[in-house]
Design a protein around this motif. Sequence first.
Motif, PDB file in Angstrom:
ATOM      1  N   GLY A  44       2.264   2.611 -14.378  1.00  0.00           N
ATOM      2  CA  GLY A  44       2.294   1.223 -13.980  1.00  0.00           C
ATOM      3  C   GLY A  44       1.275   0.846 -12.934  1.00  0.00           C
ATOM      4  O   GLY A  44       1.230  -0.296 -12.510  1.00  0.00           O
ATOM      5  N   SER A  45       0.418   1.766 -12.538  1.00  0.00           N
ATOM      6  CA  SER A  45      -0.573   1.490 -11.492  1.00  0.00           C
ATOM      7  C   SER A  45      -1.922   1.118 -12.079  1.00  0.00           C
ATOM      8  O   SER A  45      -2.295   1.595 -13.146  1.00  0.00           O
ATOM      9  CB  SER A  45      -0.782   2.730 -10.617  1.00  0.00           C
ATOM     10  N   ILE A  46      -2.650   0.289 -11.357  1.00  0.00           N
ATOM     11  CA  ILE A  46      -4.059   0.084 -11.671  1.00  0.00           C
ATOM     12  C   ILE A  46      -4.777   1.280 -11.075  1.00  0.00           C
ATOM     13  O   ILE A  46      -4.708   1.518  -9.871  1.00  0.00           O
ATOM     14  CB  ILE A  46      -4.586  -1.239 -11.088  1.00  0.00           C
ATOM     15  N   VAL A  47      -5.428   2.070 -11.930  1.00  0.00           N
ATOM     16  CA  VAL A  47      -6.044   3.317 -11.468  1.00  0.00           C
ATOM     17  C   VAL A  47      -7.532   3.174 -11.174  1.00  0.00           C
ATOM     18  O   VAL A  47      -8.121   4.054 -10.549  1.00  0.00           O
ATOM     19  CB  VAL A  47      -5.805   4.476 -12.461  1.00  0.00           C
ATOM     20  N   GLY A  48      -8.139   2.094 -11.611  1.00  0.00           N
ATOM     21  CA  GLY A  48      -9.553   1.906 -11.318  1.00  0.00           C
ATOM     22  C   GLY A  48     -10.210   0.957 -12.291  1.00  0.00           C
ATOM     23  O   GLY A  48      -9.547   0.279 -13.078  1.00  0.00           O
ATOM     24  N   THR A  49     -11.531   0.937 -12.214  1.00  0.00           N
ATOM     25  CA  THR A  49     -12.329   0.099 -13.109  1.00  0.00           C
ATOM     26  C   THR A  49     -13.464   0.939 -13.668  1.00  0.00           C
ATOM     27  O   THR A  49     -13.861   1.949 -13.087  1.00  0.00           O
ATOM     28  CB  THR A  49     -12.910  -1.126 -12.377  1.00  0.00           C
ATOM     29  N   ASN A  57     -16.229  -1.482 -18.517  1.00  0.00           N
ATOM     30  CA  ASN A  57     -15.536  -2.427 -19.395  1.00  0.00           C
ATOM     31  C   ASN A  57     -14.457  -3.232 -18.679  1.00  0.00           C
ATOM     32  O   ASN A  57     -13.896  -4.148 -19.247  1.00  0.00           O
ATOM     33  CB  ASN A  57     -14.902  -1.683 -20.569  1.00  0.00           C
ATOM     34  N   GLY A  58     -14.120  -2.866 -17.461  1.00  0.00           N
ATOM     35  CA  GLY A  58     -13.107  -3.608 -16.722  1.00  0.00           C
ATOM     36  C   GLY A  58     -12.058  -2.719 -16.084  1.00  0.00           C
ATOM     37  O   GLY A  58     -12.344  -1.601 -15.661  1.00  0.00           O
ATOM     38  N   THR A  59     -10.829  -3.201 -16.048  1.00  0.00           N
ATOM     39  CA  THR A  59      -9.735  -2.571 -15.325  1.00  0.00           C
ATOM     40  C   THR A  59      -8.955  -1.599 -16.202  1.00  0.00           C
ATOM     41  O   THR A  59      -8.637  -1.908 -17.345  1.00  0.00           O
ATOM     42  CB  THR A  59      -8.789  -3.672 -14.791  1.00  0.00           C
ATOM     43  N   GLY A  80      -5.393 -14.375 -10.977  1.00  0.00           N
ATOM     44  CA  GLY A  80      -5.161 -13.609  -9.761  1.00  0.00           C
ATOM     45  C   GLY A  80      -6.311 -12.661  -9.467  1.00  0.00           C
ATOM     46  O   GLY A  80      -7.367 -12.742 -10.086  1.00  0.00           O
ATOM     47  N   ALA A  81      -6.066 -11.759  -8.513  1.00  0.00           N
ATOM     48  CA  ALA A  81      -7.089 -10.797  -8.098  1.00  0.00           C
ATOM     49  C   ALA A  81      -6.479  -9.401  -7.975  1.00  0.00           C
ATOM     50  O   ALA A  81      -6.322  -8.880  -6.882  1.00  0.00           O
ATOM     51  CB  ALA A  81      -7.710 -11.234  -6.778  1.00  0.00           C
ATOM     52  N   PRO A  82      -6.133  -8.781  -9.112  1.00  0.00           N
ATOM     53  CA  PRO A  82      -5.564  -7.434  -9.071  1.00  0.00           C
ATOM     54  C   PRO A  82      -6.555  -6.430  -8.483  1.00  0.00           C
ATOM     55  O   PRO A  82      -7.763  -6.575  -8.646  1.00  0.00           O
ATOM     56  CB  PRO A  82      -5.293  -7.100 -10.536  1.00  0.00           C
ATOM     57  N   ALA A  83      -6.008  -5.416  -7.800  1.00  0.00           N
ATOM     58  CA  ALA A  83      -6.833  -4.381  -7.183  1.00  0.00           C
ATOM     59  C   ALA A  83      -6.252  -3.008  -7.493  1.00  0.00           C
ATOM     60  O   ALA A  83      -5.105  -2.885  -7.929  1.00  0.00           O
ATOM     61  CB  ALA A  83      -6.898  -4.607  -5.673  1.00  0.00           C
ATOM     62  N   LYS A  84      -7.050  -1.979  -7.243  1.00  0.00           N
ATOM     63  CA  LYS A  84      -6.613  -0.600  -7.438  1.00  0.00           C
ATOM     64  C   LYS A  84      -5.324  -0.368  -6.651  1.00  0.00           C
ATOM     65  O   LYS A  84      -5.184  -0.857  -5.533  1.00  0.00           O
ATOM     66  CB  LYS A  84      -7.713   0.361  -6.978  1.00  0.00           C
ATOM     67  N   HIS A  85      -4.394   0.343  -7.255  1.00  0.00           N
ATOM     68  CA  HIS A  85      -3.086   0.696  -6.712  1.00  0.00           C
ATOM     69  C   HIS A  85      -2.048  -0.409  -6.850  1.00  0.00           C
ATOM     70  O   HIS A  85      -0.889  -0.197  -6.495  1.00  0.00           O
ATOM     71  CB  HIS A  85      -3.156   1.167  -5.251  1.00  0.00           C
ATOM     72  N   ASP A  86      -2.425  -1.609  -7.316  1.00  0.00           N
ATOM     73  CA  ASP A  86      -1.412  -2.617  -7.609  1.00  0.00           C
ATOM     74  C   ASP A  86      -0.556  -2.122  -8.772  1.00  0.00           C
ATOM     75  O   ASP A  86      -0.961  -1.235  -9.519  1.00  0.00           O
ATOM     76  CB  ASP A  86      -2.050  -3.961  -7.960  1.00  0.00           C
TER      77      ASP A  86
END
Length: 113
Positions: free
Chosen positions: A28-33, A36-38, A99-105
């Motif tokens: 469920g975490s954003i792990v990086g970019t 191609n994106g997120t 929005g502005a999602p970031a790593k670890h969100d």
Amino acid sequence: MVALAGISMLSASPVLAQGIGHTWFMRGSIVGTDTNGTIVCIGKADGVEVGQTLEVYRVINHPGPSKGVAPTYHRQLIGHVTVDHIYDDHFAHVSVKDGAPAKHDIVELRRSN
């Protein structure tokens, strides 16, 4: 024999099949970019499908001493992402819808009640 049956049942569990790192720490975490994106740690094993919209939350820490039993953290809705491509059981590519999602969100699929 009973022990063998118990081990067989545990090994068939989807949670254990995903691995402890994915199940308890990253899922469920954003792990990086990448170019191609997120990239998010959510995939086929989690039941995600291309085109689904996921909510993005950020954990907010309230500094200072805890007052009673109230939590010192809360989740704040940051925005939404749409699943573009599923890499495998554990990872997918998403595009930012708002929005502005970031790593670890944290990303999660809103379930209907």
